[in-house]
Design a protein around this motif. Structure first.
Motif, PDB file in Angstrom:
ATOM      1  N   UNK A  83      -2.467 -82.074 -28.648  1.00 46.66           N
ATOM      2  CA  UNK A  83      -3.908 -81.987 -28.393  1.00 46.66           C
ATOM      3  C   UNK A  83      -4.672 -82.945 -29.295  1.00 46.66           C
ATOM      4  N   UNK A  84      -4.303 -82.946 -30.574  1.00 51.11           N
ATOM      5  CA  UNK A  84      -5.026 -83.791 -31.517  1.00 51.11           C
ATOM      6  C   UNK A  84      -4.814 -85.271 -31.234  1.00 51.11           C
ATOM      7  N   UNK A  85      -3.658 -85.622 -30.663  1.00 54.72           N
ATOM      8  CA  UNK A  85      -3.360 -87.040 -30.458  1.00 54.72           C
ATOM      9  C   UNK A  85      -3.381 -87.421 -28.982  1.00 54.72           C
ATOM     10  N   UNK A  86      -4.066 -86.639 -28.191  1.00 51.41           N
ATOM     11  CA  UNK A  86      -4.033 -86.875 -26.756  1.00 51.41           C
ATOM     12  C   UNK A  86      -4.629 -88.229 -26.387  1.00 51.41           C
ATOM     13  N   UNK A  87      -5.528 -88.732 -27.204  1.00 53.28           N
ATOM     14  CA  UNK A  87      -6.133 -90.013 -26.858  1.00 53.28           C
ATOM     15  C   UNK A  87      -5.157 -91.174 -27.026  1.00 53.28           C
ATOM     16  N   UNK A  88      -4.043 -90.932 -27.710  1.00 52.27           N
ATOM     17  CA  UNK A  88      -3.067 -92.010 -27.861  1.00 52.27           C
ATOM     18  C   UNK A  88      -2.163 -92.129 -26.647  1.00 52.27           C
ATOM     19  N   UNK A  89      -2.239 -91.192 -25.722  1.00 53.71           N
ATOM     20  CA  UNK A  89      -1.437 -91.266 -24.497  1.00 53.71           C
ATOM     21  C   UNK A  89      -2.189 -92.115 -23.492  1.00 53.71           C
ATOM     22  N   UNK A  90      -1.664 -93.292 -23.229  1.00 54.47           N
ATOM     23  CA  UNK A  90      -2.421 -94.245 -22.415  1.00 54.47           C
ATOM     24  C   UNK A  90      -2.059 -94.189 -20.933  1.00 54.47           C
ATOM     25  N   UNK A  91      -0.905 -93.651 -20.638  1.00 56.12           N
ATOM     26  CA  UNK A  91      -0.483 -93.587 -19.231  1.00 56.12           C
ATOM     27  C   UNK A  91      -0.222 -92.136 -18.858  1.00 56.12           C
ATOM     28  N   UNK A  92      -0.989 -91.594 -17.931  1.00 55.37           N
ATOM     29  CA  UNK A  92      -0.791 -90.186 -17.541  1.00 55.37           C
ATOM     30  C   UNK A  92       0.623 -89.920 -17.051  1.00 55.37           C
ATOM     31  N   UNK A  93       1.232 -90.922 -16.439  1.00 53.85           N
ATOM     32  CA  UNK A  93       2.581 -90.739 -15.921  1.00 53.85           C
ATOM     33  C   UNK A  93       3.620 -90.543 -17.010  1.00 53.85           C
ATOM     34  N   UNK A  94       3.262 -90.846 -18.235  1.00 49.76           N
ATOM     35  CA  UNK A  94       4.206 -90.718 -19.348  1.00 49.76           C
ATOM     36  C   UNK A  94       4.040 -89.402 -20.094  1.00 49.76           C
ATOM     37  N   UNK A  95       3.181 -88.539 -19.576  1.00 53.00           N
ATOM     38  CA  UNK A  95       2.858 -87.358 -20.358  1.00 53.00           C
ATOM     39  C   UNK A  95       4.087 -86.465 -20.565  1.00 53.00           C
ATOM     40  N   UNK A  96       4.886 -86.339 -19.528  1.00 49.92           N
ATOM     41  CA  UNK A  96       6.058 -85.482 -19.682  1.00 49.92           C
ATOM     42  C   UNK A  96       6.957 -86.026 -20.787  1.00 49.92           C
ATOM     43  N   UNK A  97       7.228 -87.300 -20.770  1.00 40.14           N
ATOM     44  CA  UNK A  97       8.072 -87.921 -21.803  1.00 40.14           C
ATOM     45  C   UNK A  97       7.425 -87.777 -23.168  1.00 40.14           C
ATOM     46  N   UNK A  98       6.109 -88.004 -23.194  1.00 34.74           N
ATOM     47  CA  UNK A  98       5.350 -87.940 -24.452  1.00 34.74           C
ATOM     48  C   UNK A  98       5.416 -86.540 -25.050  1.00 34.74           C
ATOM     49  N   UNK A  99       5.232 -85.507 -24.238  1.00 26.93           N
ATOM     50  CA  UNK A  99       5.308 -84.146 -24.709  1.00 26.93           C
ATOM     51  C   UNK A  99       6.729 -83.779 -25.118  1.00 26.93           C
ATOM     52  N   UNK A 100       7.697 -84.195 -24.329  1.00 25.83           N
ATOM     53  CA  UNK A 100       9.087 -83.887 -24.691  1.00 25.83           C
ATOM     54  C   UNK A 100       9.403 -84.436 -26.070  1.00 25.83           C
ATOM     55  N   UNK A 101       8.913 -85.608 -26.351  1.00 26.73           N
ATOM     56  CA  UNK A 101       9.190 -86.213 -27.656  1.00 26.73           C
ATOM     57  C   UNK A 101       8.579 -85.391 -28.788  1.00 26.73           C
ATOM     58  N   UNK A 102       7.339 -84.958 -28.578  1.00 28.19           N
ATOM     59  CA  UNK A 102       6.688 -84.171 -29.614  1.00 28.19           C
ATOM     60  C   UNK A 102       7.406 -82.840 -29.787  1.00 28.19           C
ATOM     61  N   UNK A 103       7.718 -82.190 -28.693  1.00 28.17           N
ATOM     62  CA  UNK A 103       8.340 -80.867 -28.765  1.00 28.17           C
ATOM     63  C   UNK A 103       9.715 -80.935 -29.423  1.00 28.17           C
ATOM     64  N   UNK A 104      10.527 -81.890 -29.022  1.00 29.44           N
ATOM     65  CA  UNK A 104      11.887 -81.913 -29.558  1.00 29.44           C
ATOM     66  C   UNK A 104      11.870 -82.209 -31.062  1.00 29.44           C
TER      67      UNK A 104
END
Lengths: 387, 185
Positions: B64-85
């Motif tokens: 949530x705090x770094x959501x503005x660093x996600x530039x491509x919505x299509x990468x959100x799943x990968x982006x979240x997986x990285x944070x979670x793992x």
């Protein structure tokens, strides 16, 4: 006997995943727990008023500072105020106070909560800092100097860059070197964003090891490279070293081994840093990157003497024996935050953070020469040149 | 004075949530499509409900705090997986003294009532073998075998080298085979 194959593992994981979802709180419950920490945000008119007031205050502060600096009343040191929080020690040694990748409730939040940068490198000659995103592998680095942003570089789209945290200045003045995604080559990229060179360093990657760090010598003629097994359980020190430090020449060739680590309890070789005269390569030698109980071996600051026409010699200048008790688990990915060090501009001393203070040790024999007590921050060090 | 660094690109995480909604509504909208996946990933890596919950909470806060660093919505799943793992691995690395003070009363999903009656000895042996893996080995297995990421992608998600990731997968498979073989003998 049951044969465990990937299909069996996949079925097991799918099953366990369903159980995890069944046992977990609902999204509403999770959000309810999270929301108080996130905090509410102002909306509508109150938000606009706050933005207007903040902009006015910033403008006044900027004008005031510009007048003070221009008139010589205020001498501004080299400070990156966003997001590094400066801790001046002897007037020239600074330390970032930043948690790095992990958001830590106990640390002061960065001034811009929507951006998070990690201070990866510092060049004493230019006074430039190299930043990467706190979310690594963004493929972007920032170069910041005394006057502000110097360059913002993206890994060119035609390349496959990896390991932003290993990006390093050099070999040329306005160049940054980035490892490739597979860690077998490095790309030299100019501040103008163009690819200047690609060096094949695969000859210096030992069997089963991965690239862990790289740094150019001050004159840009030699590249220091470290490789390691991340876990001691994955290497057999009786047959292969668990970590290696190499130097290669400007075109990536003529690899020369400087140091091999065969102690299973030390497999992390990182944070390479050349002395200003290029005759010594310092690095951290640390336990593997997980909590190893019983207690992990303390990290060591090791200096590799590589003066011309002399045999390579390894000297342990500092043992971080107090820090390991304070910091709990020693994590290889956090070494630069937990056990930072920095060469003095004249190469005779090294600043080391430890034991609740920052000390200056002799670069020759590790003797403690000066102490700077104070609250210990959690971040890398830099020793600024005299002005 | 140091200059504030401004991102040069716009971000792509603006959610279509009306201005008047609460933080809870915004969070729910942001994570709605991904929460179950985050829970599965954290649960498989952490292996205890308590740690998995903390990992998901920490990951949600970071995302949530770094959501503005996600530039491509299509990468959100990968982006979240990285944070979670990474949070899940970090949770498993907490100092031993903090683990001692943690509650031991949390229920593990695999110990819940098993209406389907699938808790066979083989299944229990596999569960024990999986739990004996290191957090990094579990994470590599989950990302590669359960979520279907390639080895290189798995390495990127974990912030590890490709060879290290291959080694983790190899060791995990070897250990799972060995433990089940011992159990059967």
């Amino acid at each position: 006997m049951t044969t465990v194959n990937d299909d069996l593992i996949r079925a097991f994981l799918a099953d366990e995943a369903q159980r995890a979802v069944a046992a977990a709180p609902s999204l509403d419950e999770a959000v309810g727990r999270l929301a108080p920490r996130i905090g509410g945000r102002p909306h509508g008119a109150s938000r606009r008023l706050i933005v207007l007031l903040a902009a006015t205050l910033l403008l006044v502060a900027a004008l005031g500072t510009a007048i003070a600096v221009g008139s010589g009343i205020l001498r501004v040191p080299l400070v990156i105020t966003d997001p590094v929080i400066e801790l001046m020690r002897n007037g020239r040694i600074i330390q970032a106070d930043f948690d790095g990748f992990w958001l830590d409730d106990t640390a002061p939040p960065p001034p811009r909560a929507d951006q998070a940068y990690v201070w990866e490198g510092f060049d004493q000659d230019t006074g430039w800092f190299l930043y990467t995103s706190a979310l690594s592998r963004e493929g972007r680095v920032w170069v910041v100097g005394d006057g502000g942003l110097v360059a913002e570089l993206d890994c060119p789209a035609s390349l496959s860059c990896g390991g932003d945290e290993m990006a390093t200045f050099g070999p040329g003045r306005e160049e940054v070197t980035w490892p490739s995604a597979d860690g077998r080559s490095v790309h030299v990229i100019g501040f103008d964003g163009t690819l200047r060179d690609t060096l094949d360093i695969s000859a210096s990657i030992s069997q089963g090891q991965d690239l862990s760090d790289l740094v150019w010598s001050p004159d840009g003629t030699r590249l220091g490279v470290s490789t390691e097994f991340e876990f001691s359980t994955e290497c057999d020190p009786s047959s292969l070293p668990c970590g290696t430090v190499w130097i290669v020449n400007r075109d990536g060739g003529e690899p020369q081994v400087l140091y091999t680590e065969r102690a299973a309890e030390y497999t992390a070789l990182r944070e390479l840093a050349w002395s200003p005269d290029g005759n010594t390569l310092a690095l951290l030698v640390a336990p593997p990157g997980f909590c190893a109980f019983p207690e992990q071996a303390p990290p060591r600051l090791v200096a590799l003497r590589v003066a011309p026409d002399e045999p390579v010699r390894a000297d342990t200048l500092n043992v971080y024996d107090d820090e390991r008790r304070e910091s709990g688990c020693i994590l290889a990915h956090h070494l630069r935050l937990d056990f930072p060090f920095a060469w003095s501009p004249d190469g005779t001393r090294i600043a080391v953070a430890g034991g609740g203070e920052i000390i200056e040790i002799s670069a020759e024999d590790g003797e403690v020469l000066a102490r700077h007590p104070g609250e210990r921050a959690n971040g890398p060090l830099a020793w600024l040149p005299e002005r | 004075m140091g200059e504030t660094i401004h991102p040069m690109r716009s971000t792509a995480t603006d959610t279509a949530v009306p201005e008047s909604t609460s933080v809870e509504d915004e969070l729910a909208a942001f994570f709605d499509a991904h929460y179950a996946r985050m829970v599965r990933l954290a649960g498989l890596v952490c292996r205890t409900g308590h740690l998995a919950e903390d990992a998901v909470q920490a990951a949600m806060e970071q995302a949530w705090r770094r959501r503005s660093s996600l530039r491509e919505p299509g990468r959100m799943r990968w982006w979240l997986d990285r944070i979670v793992v990474r949070e899940a691995i970090r949770m498993n690395r907490r100092p031993w003294w903090s683990r001692l003070t943690a509650t031991h009363a949390d229920e593990h999903a695999s110990l819940l009532p098993d209406p389907a009656g699938e808790t066979t000895p083989q299944r229990m042996a596999l569960t024990a073998a999986f739990e004996a893996l290191t957090p990094e080995q579990r994470a590599a297995c989950v990302l590669h075998l359960h979520l279907g990421y390639g080895v290189v992608e798995t390495a990127e998600l974990m912030g590890a080298g490709v060879e290290t990731t291959r080694s983790r997968l190899r060791l995990a498979r070897r250990r799972l085979r060995a433990d089940l073989s011992e159990d059967a003998s």
